[in-house]
Design an enzyme around this catalytic site. Structure first.
Site, PDB file in Angstrom:
ATOM      1  N   ARG A  26       0.809  -1.218   0.000  1.00 28.27           N
ATOM      2  CA  ARG A  26       0.000   0.000   0.000  1.00 28.27           C
ATOM      3  C   ARG A  26       0.850   1.279   0.000  1.00 28.27           C
ATOM      4  O   ARG A  26       0.415   2.307   0.509  1.00 28.27           O
ATOM      5  CB  ARG A  26      -0.997   0.009   1.178  1.00 28.27           C
ATOM      6  CG  ARG A  26      -1.792  -1.279   1.329  1.00 28.27           C
ATOM      7  CD  ARG A  26      -2.658  -1.603   0.145  1.00 28.27           C
ATOM      8  NE  ARG A  26      -3.682  -0.620  -0.092  1.00 28.27           N
ATOM      9  CZ  ARG A  26      -4.892  -0.627   0.455  1.00 28.27           C
ATOM     10  NH1 ARG A  26      -5.227  -1.587   1.287  1.00 28.27           N
ATOM     11  NH2 ARG A  26      -5.771   0.295   0.160  1.00 28.27           N
ATOM     12  N   ARG A  30      -2.414   6.998  -0.238  1.00 27.37           N
ATOM     13  CA  ARG A  30      -2.643   7.116   1.198  1.00 27.37           C
ATOM     14  C   ARG A  30      -1.695   8.056   1.921  1.00 27.37           C
ATOM     15  O   ARG A  30      -2.111   9.063   2.443  1.00 27.37           O
ATOM     16  CB  ARG A  30      -2.521   5.752   1.867  1.00 27.37           C
ATOM     17  CG  ARG A  30      -3.602   4.796   1.518  1.00 27.37           C
ATOM     18  CD  ARG A  30      -3.276   3.483   2.127  1.00 27.37           C
ATOM     19  NE  ARG A  30      -4.456   2.804   2.632  1.00 27.37           N
ATOM     20  CZ  ARG A  30      -4.410   1.818   3.501  1.00 27.37           C
ATOM     21  NH1 ARG A  30      -3.273   1.419   3.991  1.00 27.37           N
ATOM     22  NH2 ARG A  30      -5.511   1.242   3.897  1.00 27.37           N
ATOM     23  N   ARG A  39      -5.199  12.706  -6.488  1.00 32.32           N
ATOM     24  CA  ARG A  39      -6.507  12.148  -6.146  1.00 32.32           C
ATOM     25  C   ARG A  39      -7.580  13.245  -6.143  1.00 32.32           C
ATOM     26  O   ARG A  39      -8.722  13.012  -6.541  1.00 32.32           O
ATOM     27  CB  ARG A  39      -6.352  11.496  -4.768  1.00 32.32           C
ATOM     28  CG  ARG A  39      -7.583  11.106  -4.050  1.00 32.32           C
ATOM     29  CD  ARG A  39      -8.097   9.764  -4.522  1.00 32.32           C
ATOM     30  NE  ARG A  39      -9.029   9.232  -3.543  1.00 32.32           N
ATOM     31  CZ  ARG A  39     -10.192   9.769  -3.233  1.00 32.32           C
ATOM     32  NH1 ARG A  39     -10.585  10.866  -3.839  1.00 32.32           N
ATOM     33  NH2 ARG A  39     -10.960   9.228  -2.320  1.00 32.32           N
ATOM     34  N   ASP A  76      -6.852  -1.766  -7.535  1.00 31.35           N
ATOM     35  CA  ASP A  76      -7.411  -2.368  -6.331  1.00 31.35           C
ATOM     36  C   ASP A  76      -7.740  -3.819  -6.625  1.00 31.35           C
ATOM     37  O   ASP A  76      -7.937  -4.195  -7.789  1.00 31.35           O
ATOM     38  CB  ASP A  76      -8.681  -1.628  -5.879  1.00 31.35           C
ATOM     39  CG  ASP A  76      -8.976  -1.926  -4.413  1.00 31.35           C
ATOM     40  OD1 ASP A  76      -8.382  -1.277  -3.545  1.00 31.35           O
ATOM     41  OD2 ASP A  76      -9.763  -2.851  -4.147  1.00 31.35           O
ATOM     42  N   TYR A 153     -15.870 -10.365  -0.495  1.00 28.58           N
ATOM     43  CA  TYR A 153     -16.468  -9.062  -0.844  1.00 28.58           C
ATOM     44  C   TYR A 153     -17.682  -9.229  -1.761  1.00 28.58           C
ATOM     45  O   TYR A 153     -18.668  -8.498  -1.630  1.00 28.58           O
ATOM     46  CB  TYR A 153     -15.427  -8.160  -1.524  1.00 28.58           C
ATOM     47  CG  TYR A 153     -14.472  -7.511  -0.544  1.00 28.58           C
ATOM     48  CD1 TYR A 153     -14.887  -6.466   0.268  1.00 28.58           C
ATOM     49  CD2 TYR A 153     -13.160  -7.949  -0.438  1.00 28.58           C
ATOM     50  CE1 TYR A 153     -14.011  -5.867   1.171  1.00 28.58           C
ATOM     51  CE2 TYR A 153     -12.273  -7.358   0.458  1.00 28.58           C
ATOM     52  CZ  TYR A 153     -12.703  -6.319   1.263  1.00 28.58           C
ATOM     53  OH  TYR A 153     -11.847  -5.737   2.148  1.00 28.58           O
TER      54      TYR A 153
HETATM   55  C1  LIG Z   1      -8.463  -5.803   1.069  1.00 31.79           C
HETATM   56  C2  LIG Z   1      -7.835  -4.958  -0.029  1.00 31.79           C
HETATM   57  C3  LIG Z   1      -8.496  -3.914  -0.761  1.00 31.79           C
HETATM   58  N1  LIG Z   1      -7.568  -3.423  -1.658  1.00 31.79           N
HETATM   59  C4  LIG Z   1      -6.376  -4.074  -1.528  1.00 31.79           C
HETATM   60  C5  LIG Z   1      -6.538  -5.062  -0.530  1.00 31.79           C
HETATM   61  C6  LIG Z   1      -5.477  -6.075  -0.144  1.00 31.79           C
HETATM   62  C7  LIG Z   1      -4.420  -5.522   0.730  1.00 31.79           C
HETATM   63  C8  LIG Z   1      -4.842  -5.257   2.144  1.00 31.79           C
HETATM   64  O1  LIG Z   1      -5.235  -6.195   2.840  1.00 31.79           O
HETATM   65  O2  LIG Z   1      -4.738  -4.079   2.563  1.00 31.79           O
HETATM   66  C9  LIG Z   1      -5.141  -3.906  -2.303  1.00 31.79           C
HETATM   67  C10 LIG Z   1      -4.770  -2.573  -2.812  1.00 31.79           C
HETATM   68  N2  LIG Z   1      -5.516  -1.409  -2.832  1.00 31.79           N
HETATM   69  C11 LIG Z   1      -4.790  -0.405  -3.404  1.00 31.79           C
HETATM   70  C12 LIG Z   1      -3.550  -0.942  -3.829  1.00 31.79           C
HETATM   71  C13 LIG Z   1      -2.582  -0.113  -4.655  1.00 31.79           C
HETATM   72  C14 LIG Z   1      -1.176  -0.370  -4.666  1.00 31.79           C
HETATM   73  C15 LIG Z   1      -0.462  -0.220  -3.328  1.00 31.79           C
HETATM   74  O3  LIG Z   1      -0.205   0.902  -2.906  1.00 31.79           O
HETATM   75  O4  LIG Z   1      -0.117  -1.243  -2.724  1.00 31.79           O
HETATM   76  C16 LIG Z   1      -3.518  -2.286  -3.428  1.00 31.79           C
HETATM   77  C17 LIG Z   1      -2.419  -3.333  -3.583  1.00 31.79           C
HETATM   78  C18 LIG Z   1      -5.212   1.002  -3.591  1.00 31.79           C
HETATM   79  C19 LIG Z   1      -6.277   1.561  -2.742  1.00 31.79           C
HETATM   80  N3  LIG Z   1      -7.465   0.973  -2.359  1.00 31.79           N
HETATM   81  C20 LIG Z   1      -8.198   1.843  -1.614  1.00 31.79           C
HETATM   82  C21 LIG Z   1      -7.500   3.070  -1.516  1.00 31.79           C
HETATM   83  C22 LIG Z   1      -8.015   4.329  -0.808  1.00 31.79           C
HETATM   84  C23 LIG Z   1      -9.042   4.978  -1.683  1.00 31.79           C
HETATM   85  C24 LIG Z   1      -8.911   6.477  -1.765  1.00 31.79           C
HETATM   86  O5  LIG Z   1      -7.919   7.000  -2.284  1.00 31.79           O
HETATM   87  O6  LIG Z   1      -9.886   7.082  -1.322  1.00 31.79           O
HETATM   88  C25 LIG Z   1      -6.297   2.899  -2.216  1.00 31.79           C
HETATM   89  C26 LIG Z   1      -5.213   3.923  -2.438  1.00 31.79           C
HETATM   90  C27 LIG Z   1      -9.547   1.578  -1.039  1.00 31.79           C
HETATM   91  C28 LIG Z   1      -9.815   0.230  -0.485  1.00 31.79           C
HETATM   92  N4  LIG Z   1      -9.666  -0.978  -1.144  1.00 31.79           N
HETATM   93  C29 LIG Z   1      -9.990  -2.016  -0.295  1.00 31.79           C
HETATM   94  C30 LIG Z   1     -10.416  -1.436   0.927  1.00 31.79           C
HETATM   95  C31 LIG Z   1     -10.873  -2.232   2.138  1.00 31.79           C
HETATM   96  C32 LIG Z   1     -10.335  -0.031   0.796  1.00 31.79           C
HETATM   97  C33 LIG Z   1     -10.746   1.043   1.779  1.00 31.79           C
HETATM   98  C34 LIG Z   1      -9.817   1.213   2.901  1.00 31.79           C
HETATM   99  C35 LIG Z   1      -8.369   1.411   2.518  1.00 31.79           C
HETATM  100  O7  LIG Z   1      -7.987   2.515   2.076  1.00 31.79           O
HETATM  101  O8  LIG Z   1      -7.617   0.448   2.657  1.00 31.79           O
HETATM  102  C36 LIG Z   1      -9.902  -3.454  -0.648  1.00 31.79           C
END
Ligand SMILES: Cc1c2[nH]c(c1CCC(=O)O)Cc1[nH]c(c(CCC(=O)O)c1C)Cc1[nH]c(c(CCC(=O)O)c1C)Cc1[nH]c(c(C)c1CCC(=O)O)C2
Length: 345
Positions: A26, A30, A39, A76, A153
């Site tokens: 991640r 963020r 963003r 994602d 999901y």
């Molecule tokens: C379970 C899961 C998700 N997404 C992901 C997982 C597996 C990894 C883990 O367990 O953390 C994987 C993921 N999501 C995102 C990436 C991008 C690459 C990286 O930086 O690693 C990766 C590899 C971008 C994202 N995915 C998300 C954001 C935030 C959205 C925003 O910018 O508003 C980003 C940058 C949103 C997201 N996406 C998901 C959730 C639960 C959420 C909301 C909460 C959160 O931020 O983690 C599902």
């Protein structure tokens, strides 16, 4: 294009390296103000992920700003349900939400097996642009969710503490569960192969919800499908990260993959003994350790590096970096891995 820094790939293949490679789950997004600026120029996460030029830009930001040894494509895990005909929304501050979920045979028949190049063309395009603009500086990591986590999901419709609907389905309709898991698995293989053709140098499977299954369900409904993905992906090294699956480490050692990711509750010595000598291990600093002072971060990083030793290790956190961690603490972690791991050789 030849990679100028191939530490990640060498470590994944079990080759000697002059120091331990480091990146963070991640890392794209963020924590970086530069990410938040991009963003805010679009309507939200989904538009950003679906605009290849911008997705490529935020993919490369951590390479420029933090100095990591790999980029991970900005996307994602939930793009797979969408490509199968189950769209998602990203609700500000709450996370993913699915207007439709999967519970009946009719729902199942409305789904399709995704094809990587056409159904997920925007990710594939972002990978091509990111590869070109990285110009061989570091490898690019592709990724997908593990079938069980995606299933959770699709059935639940959102994040959940218990994923009760998804877990109930495993008990109440094994045949239905296997049909859906099989469709997700085939879609994921197509998707990962398209990512690799577009230039992904390594791919990672995220099983974020592994830890809520009992061991026998983990074998039947998760590991079996991860194993099928590992067998199908032969082109590049593959990493399996199954959060909370401490009980399955021995079996994970038998997977046809290069690297196993450890979360911060998995002891390093014990994990190495269970997984065996033939896998690279990735991880596993407690993400909360980055709330500590700079001195504490450096100390915790050195302790982690000592526990893994210099060979077959890719330094990372035990899960994704928390959104409110200061980027300077992340930099401190990265710098300490680079400096200390070189001295360990
Ligand atoms: C379970 C899961 C998700 N997404 C992901 C997982 C597996 C990894 C883990 O367990 O953390 C994987 C993921 N999501 C995102 C990436 C991008 C690459 C990286 O930086 O690693 C990766 C590899 C971008 C994202 N995915 C998300 C954001 C935030 C959205 C925003 O910018 O508003 C980003 C940058 C949103 C997201 N996406 C998901 C959730 C639960 C959420 C909301 C909460 C959160 O931020 O983690 C599902």
């Amino acid at each position: 294009m030849k990679l100028q820094n191939d530490l990640l790939l060498r470590a994944a293949r079990g080759e000697k390296t002059k120091r331990t490679p480091v990146w963070l789950m991640r890392q794209a997004g963020r924590i970086l103000p530069e990410y938040r600026a991009v963003r805010e120029s679009v309507s939200g996460f989904i538009e950003l992920a679906q605009t290849p030029e911008l997705a490529a830009e935020v993919t490369i930001q951590p390479v420029d700003l933090l100095g990591v040894d790999a980029a991970i494509i900005f996307s994602d895990i939930l793009v797979i349900p969408e490509a199968m005909n189950l769209p998602y929304e990203m609700v500000e501050k709450r996370g993913p939400w699915f207007p439709k979920t999967v519970s009946s045979a009719a729902d199942l028949s409305s789904l399709k097996i995704a094809d990587g190049d056409t159904d997920l063309g925007y990710v594939i395009e972002a990978i091509k642009i990111a590869k070109k603009n990285l110009a061989g500086r570091v490898p690019l990591i592709g990724f997908a969710g593990a079938p069980w986590t995606i299933f959770a999901y699709m059935v639940e419709g959102s994040g959940s503490k218990t994923f009760s609907k998804a877990r109930a389905l495993l008990y109440n309709d094994a045949a239905f569960s296997h049909k859906l898991l099989d469709m997700i698995t085939q879609s994921t293989i197509n998707y990962l192969k398209a990512q690799i053709r577009a230039g992904a140098d390594l791919v990672q499977i995220f099983d974020s919800w592994a830890g809520i299954l009992p061991p026998h369900h983990y074998q039947e409904y998760s590991l079996r499908y991860i194993s099928a993905i590992c067998d199908a992906i032969t082109e590049v090294p593959l990493t399996v990260f199954a959060k909370g699956a401490f009980f399955a480490r021995k079996e994970m050692g038998q997977l046809n993959c290069a690297t196993i990711g450890l979360d911060w509750n998995m002891g390093v010595t014990e994990s190495r003994a269970l997984i065996g000598p033939n896998k690279t291990l990735q991880g596993n600093l407690d993400p909360a350790a980055l709330y500590g002072s700079f001195d504490e971060v450096r100390k915790a990083t050195r302790q982690m590096l000592d526990a893994f030793g210099p060979e077959r290790h890719i330094a990372n956190l035990g899960h994704g970096v928390y959104p409110d961690i200061h980027p300077d603490k992340v930099k401190c972690f990265i710098e300490e891995v680079k400096e200390y791991s070189e001295k360990m050789r």
